[in-house]
Design a protein around this motif. Structure first.
Motif: not given
Length: 475
Positions: A329-345
Motif C-alpha cells: 500500500x501507498x499511504x498518504x498521511x494528513x495530520x492537523x498541525x494542532x495534533x502535533x504537540x511535541x517538537x524537540x529542537x
C-alpha cells in the motif's frame, strides 16, 4: 591582614605593567587587533535579488553568548488579517511552551523529565537580530524590507497545546514558515472489516469443473446469501515515513506522502499449524469471527449433464489456511498541525521573521524563501520520533482495490479453483463449497500499490508534559 593585601595588589599590577611595557596604539594599529566582543554588528557577504531585480543586503546584530530560557505563552498571534487575507493569522499558536529537553522518553515515545519540566531551561546559542535593507547603496532610497529574530542553535523542547485529543482547539492553528520533518518510522493497528458485500468489491475467477471444463464465476455482493469475508484486525503494522516539509502561508496541516506499507499476510480464515508458527498475525486471532463468512457466486451456464451444470449459483466459504499475501500500500498521511504537540529542537537553528516581500535569508535552505508577512523557520529537520497511531485505522477504502487485485490473481492459469464431484453435489443441495485459497496480490501491488489516505490520527508519542509547577495544565 586586609591592610597588607591592597598595597601588595598595587605592587603586583605596577610590576606587571613595568615588565610588559604598556604602550599606546594608534587607530590604525588598533584596527589590526582581533578581539572578542559580546555584541557584534556585521554586513553579510550574501545578498538577495528580488523578483523586481532589486538587491537586498543583510545586516546582523549578534550576541556572542549562551542564554537559558523557560517560557509559556498563552497565545502567540502574528500577522492577523493584513496582506495575507482578512481572515486568520500568519502564525496562531495557543499554549506554547519552551523548556529544556527531557531526561528520557517512555516506551511510547513521550518525553519524561526526572524533575519538573518547569525547572529546566532551553539553551539558545548566539541569538541575533537581522535587518534586510533594499537599495543600501543610496541613502535616499534605502529601505528596511524585513527583519528577523533568530539563533545559531536552539536546544530544548517546544510544545503546543495541552492535551493529545482529536481535533484540539489549541496548539498550532495556523503556521506560516518552513519546517522539515526527519525520516521516521511508525506503526498502527487496522480495524476489522467485511469484504465482498459492496458492488465495488465484486471478484471473479475460473472454476475447473471435473470432466466438464472451465467456467467463469463472479461473486454477487448484494445477494442476501453473501455475508462477506472477514478481514480481521491487524496489529502492529509497521511503516516507514520519508522526510517531508511543511511550508507556506497559513498552513493548518502536514501531509506525508509515499508511505509504503507492506502487509505479508492477511488471514481470511482460521490458520493452519504452520500459519500459527510462521506468522505473528495469527497469535491471539479470534478464529470464530470467520464462522459465518461466505460469498454467493454466479456461475456461467455450462453445457453437459454434470451436477454443477444444473445450478447457476453456489455458496463459497474460505477453507482453513486461506489468506491474502503480499499486499503493498501507498499511504498518504494528513495530520492537523494542532495534533502535533511535541517538537524537540536538538541544536537546530531557527528564526522568526517579518518581511514585506519574499526573501531568502542568509544561511536558509534553498527552498526556504520567507513569504510576505510573518514567517517561522527551523534550519534542521525536526525529529518527531516514532509515529505510532493510537487507534485502529479504517482500511475499507482499500477493499475495492483489493477486489480488483484478487480478480487479477484468480484469473491466472495456476489459480483456477478445482471443483470435484463432491463440490458439485454440495452446490446442488445448497451447501457451501469450501476451498482453501492463498491469493498472492504481490505481482500487482508491487508496481501499483493500493492507495490509502489517513486523516488526523492521534499519535501515541504526542502527550503533553505540563511546563508548570503544582500540577497545572498551563500557567
Amino acid at each position: 591582614m586586609k591592610k597588607l593585601l591592597l598595597p601588595a595588589l598595587i605592587c603586583c599590577i605596577y610590576s606587571g605593567a613595568h615588565a610588559t611595557g604598556f604602550k599606546s596604539l594608534s587607530d590604525t594599529e588598533l584596527a589590526k587587533v582581533d578581539g572578542q566582543a559580546l555584541l557584534n554588528f556585521s554586513k553579510d557577504a550574501y545578498s538577495y535579488t528580488t523578483a523586481g531585480s532589486e538587491t537586498v543586503n543583510f545586516f546582523k546584530l549578534g550576541l556572542d553568548a549562551e542564554m537559558e530560557l523557560n517560557t509559556n505563552i498563552k497565545s502567540l498571534q502574528l500577522g492577523c488579517g493584513g496582506v495575507n487575507g482578512a481572515d486568520g493569522c500568519d502564525i496562531d499558536i495557543s499554549n506554547l511552551a519552551l523548556s529544556g529537553l527531557p531526561t528520557s522518553y517512555d516506551s511510547l515515545g513521550n518525553p519524561v523529565f526526572a524533575n519538573d519540566r518547569a525547572s529546566t531551561s532551553a539553551k539558545i546559542t548566539n541569538p541575533f537580530v537581522e535587518f534586510a535593507i533594499k537599495n543600501n547603496d543610496k541613502a535616499s532610497t534605502r529601505e528596511i524590507v524585513g527583519f528577523r529574530l533568530g539563533a545559531q542553535e536552539i536546544l530544548g523542547l517546544l510544545t503546543t497545546g495541552i492535551a493529545n485529543t482529536q481535533s484540539p482547539t489549541d496548539g498550532i492553528q495556523s503556521f506560516s514558515g518552513y519546517m522539515k520533518i526527519a525520516d521516521t518510522t511508525g506503526s498502527t493497528n487496522t480495524a476489522a472489516a467485511k469484504f465482498g458485500k459492496a458492488v465495488n468489491q465484486q471478484i471473479a475467477g475460473v472454476l475447473d469443473i471435473a470432466l466438464f471444463g472451465e467456467h467463469d464465476f463472479t461473486s454477487d455482493p448484494l445477494n442476501s446469501a453473501t455475508t462477506g469475508i472477514t478481514v480481521p484486525q491487524l496489529n502492529n503494522v509497521k511503516f516507514n515515513v520519508p522526510g517531508f516539509t511543511v511550508s507556506g502561508n497559513r498552513q493548518t496541516k502536514a501531509s506525508a506522502t509515499n508511505i509504503m506499507v507492506a502487509i505479508p499476510v492477511i488471514p481470511l480464515a482460521k490458520g493452519t499449524a504452520a500459519d500459527n508458527a510462521n506468522y505473528e498475525v495469527y497469535n491471539g486471532l479470534n478464529t470464530t469471527q470467520f464462522d459465518n463468512d461466505q460469498l454467493l457466486v454466479n456461475i456461467n451456464p455450462c453445457v453437459g449433464l454434470g451436477p454443477l451444470c444444473l445450478v447457476s449459483t453456489s455458496k463459497f466459504k474460505m477453507g482453513e489456511g486461506s489468506k491474502l499475501t503480499n499486499l503493498n500500500m501507498n499511504v498518504t498521511f494528513n495530520q492537523l498541525l494542532s495534533m502535533v504537540h511535541n517538537v524537540p529542537l536538538t541544536g537546530s537553528g531557527g528564526y522568526l521573521a517579518l518581511q514585506q516581500l519574499a526573501l531568502h535569508w542568509p544561511g536558509a535552505d534553498a527552498a526556504d524563501v520567507a513569504q510576505r508577512g510573518w514567517w517561522m523557520s527551523f534550519a534542521d529537520p525536526v525529529q518527531l520520533g516514532q509515529l505510532n497511531v493510537a487507534g485502529a485505522v479504517d482500511i475499507s477504502a482499500v477493499l475495492p482495490q483489493v477486489a480488483q487485485n484478487i480478480t487479477n490473481s484468480l484469473g491466472q492459469p495456476d489459480m483456477k479453483i478445482p471443483i470435484d464431484l463432491g463440490d458439485s453435489i454440495k452446490a446442488l443441495v445448497n451447501t457451501p463449497i469450501v476451498k482453501t485459497l492463498e491469493i498472492n496480490v504481490g505481482p500487482w501491488t508491487q508496481a501499483n500499490p493500493s492507495t490509502l489516505t489517513l486523516n488526523n490520527q492521534i499519535l501515541k508519542n504526542q502527550e503533553v508534559t505540563s511546563n508548570c509547577y503544582g500540577g497545572l495544565k498551563f500557567c
